[in-house]
Write a protein that holds these residues in place. Sequence first.
Motif, mmCIF file in Angstrom:
data_model
loop_
_atom_site.group_PDB
_atom_site.id
_atom_site.type_symbol
_atom_site.label_atom_id
_atom_site.label_comp_id
_atom_site.label_asym_id
_atom_site.label_seq_id
_atom_site.Cartn_x
_atom_site.Cartn_y
_atom_site.Cartn_z
ATOM 1 N N THR A 121 -23.954 -40.416 21.036
ATOM 2 C CA THR A 121 -24.282 -39.008 21.271
ATOM 3 C C THR A 121 -25.680 -38.776 21.843
ATOM 4 O O THR A 121 -25.973 -37.663 22.290
ATOM 5 N N GLY A 148 -28.400 -37.955 20.728
ATOM 6 C CA GLY A 148 -29.073 -36.766 20.210
ATOM 7 C C GLY A 148 -28.513 -35.463 20.742
ATOM 8 O O GLY A 148 -29.085 -34.390 20.474
ATOM 9 N N ASP A 197 -25.919 -32.141 17.551
ATOM 10 C CA ASP A 197 -26.693 -31.916 16.337
ATOM 11 C C ASP A 197 -26.316 -30.560 15.759
ATOM 12 O O ASP A 197 -25.624 -29.771 16.409
ATOM 13 N N SER A 257 -26.059 -26.855 15.061
ATOM 14 C CA SER A 257 -26.434 -25.748 15.934
ATOM 15 C C SER A 257 -25.815 -24.460 15.428
ATOM 16 O O SER A 257 -24.664 -24.436 14.978
ATOM 17 N N TYR A 268 -25.700 -44.261 16.839
ATOM 18 C CA TYR A 268 -26.823 -43.331 16.758
ATOM 19 C C TYR A 268 -28.118 -44.094 16.991
ATOM 20 O O TYR A 268 -28.190 -45.319 16.816
ATOM 21 N N TYR A 279 -32.855 -39.590 12.012
ATOM 22 C CA TYR A 279 -32.754 -38.140 12.195
ATOM 23 C C TYR A 279 -31.444 -37.774 12.888
ATOM 24 O O TYR A 279 -30.764 -36.815 12.500
ATOM 25 N N GLU A 280 -31.076 -38.542 13.918
ATOM 26 C CA GLU A 280 -29.813 -38.274 14.603
ATOM 27 C C GLU A 280 -28.634 -38.522 13.671
ATOM 28 O O GLU A 280 -27.666 -37.751 13.662
ATOM 29 N N GLY A 332 -28.150 -35.617 11.425
ATOM 30 C CA GLY A 332 -27.560 -34.494 12.139
ATOM 31 C C GLY A 332 -26.067 -34.646 12.342
ATOM 32 O O GLY A 332 -25.303 -33.683 12.194
ATOM 33 N N LEU A 333 -25.625 -35.862 12.670
ATOM 34 C CA LEU A 333 -24.190 -36.104 12.843
ATOM 35 C C LEU A 333 -23.439 -35.911 11.534
ATOM 36 O O LEU A 333 -22.352 -35.315 11.505
#
Length: 372
Positions: free
Chosen positions: A122, A124, A127, A129, A154, A158-159, A162-163
Motif C-alpha cells: 500500500t 502508505g 490509511d 480517513s 507494509y 505506523y503504516e 493504519g492498515l
Amino acid sequence: MRVLHAVTLHSPTHAFGGPVRVALNLAGGLRERGHEAALLALGEGFGEPWPTEVEGVPAKLFPARRILPLGFSGMTSPALLASAGRLVRDADVVHVHLARDLVTLPVALAALRAGRPLVLQTHGMVDPSGRLLAKVLDALAVRRVLRGADAVLYLTPYEREGLDAVVGCPLPQAVRLVNGTPAQEARPAPQGPPRILYSARLQARKRPVDFVDAAPAVLAAHPDAEFVVAGPDEGERAAVLARIAELGLADRFTVPGALSSAEVLAELRRAHVYVLPSVDEPFPMSVLEALAVGVPAVVTHSNGLAKDVAGAGAGRAVEPGPAGVAAAVRELLDPAAGAAASQAARALAAESFSMDAVLDTLLPVYRAALDR
C-alpha cells in the motif's frame, strides 16, 4: 514464476511517483532472477506507438480516462477493467500496489474472484480517513481485499497500525518489506559551485517552498550555490516560483518540471546534497536513489528513512522548516563532512536497501502465497 504488478498510473513524467518506481524495481529484479514479471497500469502522456515495455519490463498500459475530478482516484479505463479477469488468471501471483482508486482495487477484486494468489503493497496510501469517498470504498472493497489477500506488505510500524485500523483488527498476514533500489555507480566527486537538489512531486506535504526558503541562509555561506527544484506539479509549482521571485533568487534556481528517470539520475550525479523537506513521508524512493549514487540526504525527523540516514551518517535528519534544512545543507557542504556522508550513503544503500535484500524477503512471501 509469472508475477503481475498492478499500479495505478505510469507516465513519462512519473506523475504517480514512488509506487511505480517500486513496482518497476521489483519487476526488473524478478526478471533478473529468471521470473516472468510484468506491469499493468493506466498510461498517460505517451505518443504513438504506445509503449509495450518500461525499462525492460513488459507492460500492459491502458489509456487513462478521468471520470471524476478526484486526481488519481478519479482515473480508470473500461478496457483495463474488462481485461482484469483474464490478466490475473494468466499470472501465478498478482502483486497489487494498492490505493483507493478505480484501477488497483478492481484488479485486486478480480484476483480474489479468480482465486489467484494476491499480495498487496500500500505504500502508505491506505490509511484511516474520514473522507466520505474513503469510507465508501473501505466498506465496498478495501477491507475485503485486505482481509482476503495472501500477504499485505507494509513499510513502517505506523503504516501497519493504519492498515489494522482500516480493517478493524490486526492483519495476521502482514509482512514488513522495505523499499529497495538497484545498485548505481558512485557519482564523481562534486565539481563547481555547490548544487542542492530537490526532486519529488511538488505537493504541499513535500514542502518544496521550505526548500526555497532555506536558500538565503545557504547562500550567506556559499554565495555561488545553485538550487534545483525538479518534479511534476501537484499544486505547489506556482508557490515555488512566487517565493523564488519574492526572494529575488531567480538566478540561483532552476525549476525544470518533471524529469525522466535518466534525467533524475543525471541531476543526482551533479548534486552536492539532496533535500526532501516533506513531513510524514513513509519511505521515499527519491532518497534511496540519492543514497545509492552517494549523494548525502537531508530529511525531516518524520521521514521513514530519518533514523537510517542519521544513524549511518549518510546525511542529516532535521526538524521541519527551512532553518533546519539550511543548517544541515551548510554542514554537508563542508568538503570533509560531505565526503564522509557520501561514502556512508553508498554503504547504507548497499547494505540495507539493495534489491537483492528486498527480493530475498519478497520471494518467500510469493512462494507461501502459492502454497496456500
